[in-house]
Design an enzyme around this catalytic site. Structure first.
Site, PDB file in Angstrom:
ATOM      1  N   LYS A 112       0.820  -1.220   0.000  1.00 45.98           N
ATOM      2  CA  LYS A 112       0.000   0.000   0.000  1.00 45.98           C
ATOM      3  C   LYS A 112       0.853   1.268   0.000  1.00 45.98           C
ATOM      4  O   LYS A 112       0.385   2.329  -0.409  1.00 45.98           O
ATOM      5  CB  LYS A 112      -0.975  -0.030   1.164  1.00 45.98           C
TER       6      LYS A 112
HETATM    7  C1  LIG Z   1      -4.462  -4.510   1.081  1.00 47.82           C
HETATM    8  C2  LIG Z   1      -3.654  -5.747   0.932  1.00 47.82           C
HETATM    9  C3  LIG Z   1      -3.985  -6.747  -0.005  1.00 47.82           C
HETATM   10  C4  LIG Z   1      -5.240  -6.679  -0.876  1.00 47.82           C
HETATM   11  O1  LIG Z   1      -5.184  -5.681  -1.859  1.00 47.82           O
HETATM   12  P1  LIG Z   1      -6.529  -5.194  -2.564  1.00 47.82           P
HETATM   13  O2  LIG Z   1      -6.128  -4.037  -3.405  1.00 47.82           O
HETATM   14  O3  LIG Z   1      -7.454  -4.799  -1.435  1.00 47.82           O
HETATM   15  O4  LIG Z   1      -7.065  -6.329  -3.357  1.00 47.82           O
HETATM   16  C5  LIG Z   1      -3.145  -7.856  -0.118  1.00 47.82           C
HETATM   17  N1  LIG Z   1      -2.051  -7.981   0.663  1.00 47.82           N
HETATM   18  C6  LIG Z   1      -1.706  -7.051   1.574  1.00 47.82           C
HETATM   19  C7  LIG Z   1      -0.505  -7.277   2.408  1.00 47.82           C
HETATM   20  C8  LIG Z   1      -2.482  -5.899   1.736  1.00 47.82           C
HETATM   21  O5  LIG Z   1      -2.126  -4.982   2.647  1.00 47.82           O
END
Ligand SMILES: *Cc1c(COP(=O)(O)O)cnc(C)c1O
Length: 479
Positions: A112
């Protein structure tokens, strides 16, 4: 570039306004009015670009008429200067036909950061250009909060308040939020669950007068800039791997929750990057896998798994996909979302499902398989997967497309030591995470009511919002 709603109910807005708006006012999600199409010649030219240059080219397509290129370049440079790897998102060859794309080299060790570093700098830029204030309010069960705070901490013109359930986020996630000492960050630990935190956020955003008065903005995964920022690494990884594997077809396996990350890959494919398939890898919360298999999108009971950042019931970006599945038909999306509200499900006919399957494969990974994947990959190669990435790797194995598959590594294993320990493995933490344990923490524990939270917000946001306008009120001053 103009942005419109997936439900067709708003007048087109520019890029900056789209970034500020989050959710469209008609309840839909913002999408670009048209998707840029890239020629084979452009792809060849882009092959040699650095991660930052590639991001700049992509953002120029989506925003370039609103921001001077030098400003965009500066925002991009600052956003990825905080990453610990020179490639920003390097690829690592795990097995013959399997690569991992490491997205965890940012400040909070989760993917993120790729988007939220950029969004944080974009907010600060907008604030500075318009002489206005940006107030962010969000709830988190872990990764998003830490990453959003890291994106804006210390930035002038931006303040952020994050709510999370007291004692219910992982230790590292809590430390990443509470050890930030900047005055523009407020951590509120709610005496309740994540659902309470979300309910409070909804109530506060539903209080139109309060929202207006303090210019509140959300930071959930529906912000269009978060999606756009994530497109870069599909191109970047494709270029790196196709150099090593000329002539092979390439697929991506994406650990999926809210469908934001994989949707960025879908946009890259739609723009002309020759991705063969996108594998939706979920944990036991498998609504998207069931959709790809049966054509029925229907929430089921929520499950707690070893990959908590993918524990979702509905995938908030799915609506964006429906928009493209039906040929950018907003009227159809509006109808489908009304059907979803009325009946609790969306069902697509066989012919449409064929088109879904032309782009996507899908696998859900059970808890036990997640853990055995971690221990087996470690035994085989010495590479330690985090539990989210393990779902992507397990799904790629199960799918056996015969392609080269790039599995997205969405978090560093140190963030989810609970699952690593359950896999029978021990790890040492990176210095940056180890250092968090000795630092003083700042958080306030508050009752799980919107009144209690609003009181804190009035104090925290109140002083500045009396003086400065919201950016929308002064947008024309932007060049
Ligand atoms: C948020 C997240 C995901 C999922 O991503 P999306 O965009 O919500 O599908 C997968 N792995 C981690 C570690 C995350 O923080």
């Amino acid at each position: 570039m103009q942005y419109i709603s997936t439900r067709g109910g708003i007048a087109p807005v520019g890029f900056i306004q789209a970034v500020l708006m989050g959710l469209a006012d008609d309840g839909g999600l913002l999408v670009p009015e048209h998707l840029p199409q890239l020629s084979a010649a452009t792809l060849e030219q882009w092959r040699t670009l650095s991660y930052q240059e590639l991001t700049l080219e992509l953002l120029t397509l989506f925003a370039g008429d609103e921001l001077p290129r030098a400003d965009l370049r500066d925002i991009v440079q600052r956003s990825y200067a905080t990453f610990r790897h020179p490639d920003v998102t390097p690829v690592h060859r795990l097995q013959d036909d399997l690569y991992v794309l490491e997205l965890f080299h940012g400040p909070t060790f989760a993917f993120k950061d790729v988007a939220l570093q950029l969004l944080g700098n974009m907010y600060a830029y907008i604030s500075q250009q318009t002489g206005s204030i940006i107030h962010i309010l969000g709830a988190t069960s872990g990764d998003t909060g830490a990453s959003a705070i890291a994106g804006v901490s210390g930035k002038p013109g931006v303040r952020i308040c994050i709510l999370y359930p007291h004692g219910r986020v992982s230790e590292v996630q809590q430390l990443q939020m509470t050890t930030i000492a900047d005055e523009n960050v407020l951590n509120l630990a709610i005496e309740g669950t994540f659902d309470d935190a979300q309910r409070i956020i909804k109530e506060i955003f539903g209080d139109a007068a309060f929202k207006q008065r303090y210019h509140l903005r959300a930071i959930n995964s529906i912000n269009i800039l978060r999606i756009l920022a994530q497109i870069t690494y599909y191109f970047y990884a494709y270029f790196r791997v196709s150099e090593q594997q000329p002539g092979r077809s390439i697929s991506f396996s994406v650990p999926t929750g809210n469908f934001g990350d994989i949707f960025a890959g879908y946009l890259a494919k739609q723009m002309g990057l020759p991705i063969h398939r996108l594998i939706v890898a979920t944990n036991e919360n498998d609504i998207l896998v069931r959709f790809v298999q049966d054509g029925v999108y229907r929430p089921e009971a929520f499950r707690s798994t070893h990959s908590p950042s993918m524990d979702i019931q509905v995938a908030s970006n799915f609506e964006r996909y429906l928009y493209y599945l039906y040929g950018e038909n907003a009227a159809k999306v509006k109808e489908l979302m009304a059907e979803f509200r009325a009946n609790g499900l969306i069902s697509v006919p066989q012919a449409d499902l064929e088109r879904v399957r032309a782009d996507f494969a899908a696998r859900s990974v059970e808890n036990a398989t997640c853990l055995t994947t971690i221990s087996q990959v470690y035994a085989g190669s010495g590479y330690l997967l985090d539990p989210h990435t393990a779902c992507g790797v397990a799904a790629a194995d199960a799918e056996a497309l015969g392609d080269i598959t790039i599995a997205l590594a969405t978090a560093h294993p140190a963030k989810f030591n609970e699952a690593i320990a359950l896999s029978g493995l021990e790890q040492s933490f990176p210095d940056e995470i180890q250092a968090l344990f000795g630092k003083p923490q700042r958080q306030q524990v508050v009752p799980a009511t919107s009144e209690a939270v609003e009181q804190h917000l009035v104090e925290f946001f109140g002083a500045a919002s009396g003086v400065l306008p919201a950016p929308e009120d002064v947008l024309e001053t932007l060049t």
